[in-house]
Design an enzyme around this catalytic site. Structure first.
Site, PDB file in Angstrom:
ATOM      1  N   HIS A 136      -3.301  -4.923   1.557  1.00  0.00           N
ATOM      2  CA  HIS A 136      -2.627  -5.155   2.852  1.00  0.00           C
ATOM      3  C   HIS A 136      -2.566  -6.657   3.151  1.00  0.00           C
ATOM      4  O   HIS A 136      -3.489  -7.182   3.798  1.00  0.00           O
ATOM      5  CB  HIS A 136      -3.420  -4.482   3.975  1.00  0.00           C
ATOM      6  CG  HIS A 136      -3.230  -3.010   4.083  1.00  0.00           C
ATOM      7  ND1 HIS A 136      -2.434  -2.434   5.036  1.00  0.00           N
ATOM      8  CD2 HIS A 136      -3.717  -1.999   3.332  1.00  0.00           C
ATOM      9  CE1 HIS A 136      -2.450  -1.113   4.895  1.00  0.00           C
ATOM     10  NE2 HIS A 136      -3.227  -0.825   3.869  1.00  0.00           N
ATOM     11  N   GLU A 150      -1.026  -8.238   5.340  1.00  0.00           N
ATOM     12  CA  GLU A 150      -0.948  -8.544   6.788  1.00  0.00           C
ATOM     13  C   GLU A 150      -2.332  -8.561   7.421  1.00  0.00           C
ATOM     14  O   GLU A 150      -2.480  -8.964   8.576  1.00  0.00           O
ATOM     15  CB  GLU A 150      -0.017  -7.527   7.493  1.00  0.00           C
ATOM     16  CG  GLU A 150      -0.614  -6.165   7.834  1.00  0.00           C
ATOM     17  CD  GLU A 150      -0.805  -5.223   6.651  1.00  0.00           C
ATOM     18  OE1 GLU A 150      -0.603  -5.646   5.487  1.00  0.00           O
ATOM     19  OE2 GLU A 150      -1.186  -4.054   6.881  1.00  0.00           O
ATOM     20  N   CYS A 157       0.819  -1.215   0.000  1.00  0.00           N
ATOM     21  CA  CYS A 157       0.000   0.000   0.000  1.00  0.00           C
ATOM     22  C   CYS A 157       0.859   1.275   0.000  1.00  0.00           C
ATOM     23  O   CYS A 157       1.470   1.576  -1.019  1.00  0.00           O
ATOM     24  CB  CYS A 157      -1.004  -0.059   1.144  1.00  0.00           C
ATOM     25  SG  CYS A 157      -2.407   1.012   0.833  1.00  0.00           S
TER      26      CYS A 157
HETATM   27  N1  GLN Z   1      -3.542   6.461   0.847  1.00  0.00           N
HETATM   28  C1  GLN Z   1      -2.355   6.233   1.635  1.00  0.00           C
HETATM   29  C2  GLN Z   1      -1.206   7.064   1.142  1.00  0.00           C
HETATM   30  O1  GLN Z   1      -1.281   7.717   0.183  1.00  0.00           O
HETATM   31  C3  GLN Z   1      -1.991   4.760   1.616  1.00  0.00           C
HETATM   32  C4  GLN Z   1      -3.030   3.977   2.347  1.00  0.00           C
HETATM   33  C5  GLN Z   1      -2.533   2.731   3.008  1.00  0.00           C
HETATM   34  O2  GLN Z   1      -1.324   2.495   3.112  1.00  0.00           O
HETATM   35  N2  GLN Z   1      -3.449   1.966   3.512  1.00  0.00           N
HETATM   36  O3  GLN Z   1      -0.190   7.089   1.727  1.00  0.00           O
END
Ligand code: GLN
Length: 191
Positions: A171, A173, A78
């Site tokens: 994610h 995890e 992410c």
């Molecule tokens: N939207 C977040 C960002 O730009 C990332 C979201 C996440 O890691 N769950 O950093």
């Protein structure tokens, strides 16, 4: 093997727990010294603009680029995917990507928090589907020919690999399923 989990901000705890379940030592990385003691690294989800700033101010940014180019195994999930990418759309204007995987991402490209969702993913090499949890996830808008796409959702890459760097827009995890962490450790132990 000692595997670092970047712990400057964000969702690092559950990654560390997954590593421990798989029998490796997880090290929370907050300084260049911690980073230097790690043989592989996980960059978790969180807020990529904040993490980007802290990576630079802690001095980890440059060491990370150097060691990754030298072959250090890295898993970015992410916000971690955003940081490792080569180009960020809708980032903060001074947010500098690590440029360690040749993909272009759009922050929050699947929508805001209210648009977080889950979806079963078909991941190359896995016998059954993997539950993808997407939270304000980055949308991969382009990948170069250097990048292998390992999983897609609605025709868009959601898991990619280039050399020893693996990224997911979801994610792993949070899936109650350690297969992605296990694959990463397998790759790391063979590198
Ligand atoms: N939207 C977040 C960002 O730009 C990332 C979201 C996440 O890691 N769950 O950093």
């Amino acid at each position: 093997m000692k595997v670092g989990v970047l712990a400057l901000q964000g969702a690092f705890k559950l990654h560390a727990e997954a590593l421990e379940r798989l029998g490796v030592e997880a090290l929370e990385v907050r300084s260049v010294e911690d980073f230097n003691s790690s043989e592989a690294l996980i960059i978790p989800g969180g807020e990529s603009t904040t993490m980007s700033f802290l990576l630079e101010s802690s001095g980890i940014f440059e060491s990370l680029q150097e060691r990754s180019i030298a072959g250090m195994p890295i898993l970015g999930t992410c916000a971690g995917m955003i940081l490792l990418s080569s180009k960020i759309a809708d980032g903060r204007s001074d947010q500098k990507p690590l440029n360690l995987i040749d993909i272009e991402v759009r922050r929050n490209g699947y929508g805001r928090q209210i648009n977080s969702f889950e979806s079963d993913l078909f991941i190359e090499g896995f016998e059954s589907s993997f539950r993808g949890v997407f939270i304000r996830a980055p949308l991969v808008e382009d990948v170069s020919e250097k990048v292998e796409v390992i999983a897609e959702l609605n025709g868009r890459p959601v898991m990619c690999r280039q050399d020893s760097t693996i990224v997911t827009s979801f994610h792993p995890e949070l899936a109650d399923d350690d297969r992605i962490h296990a694959e990463f450790l397998e790759m790391a132990s063979n590198s």
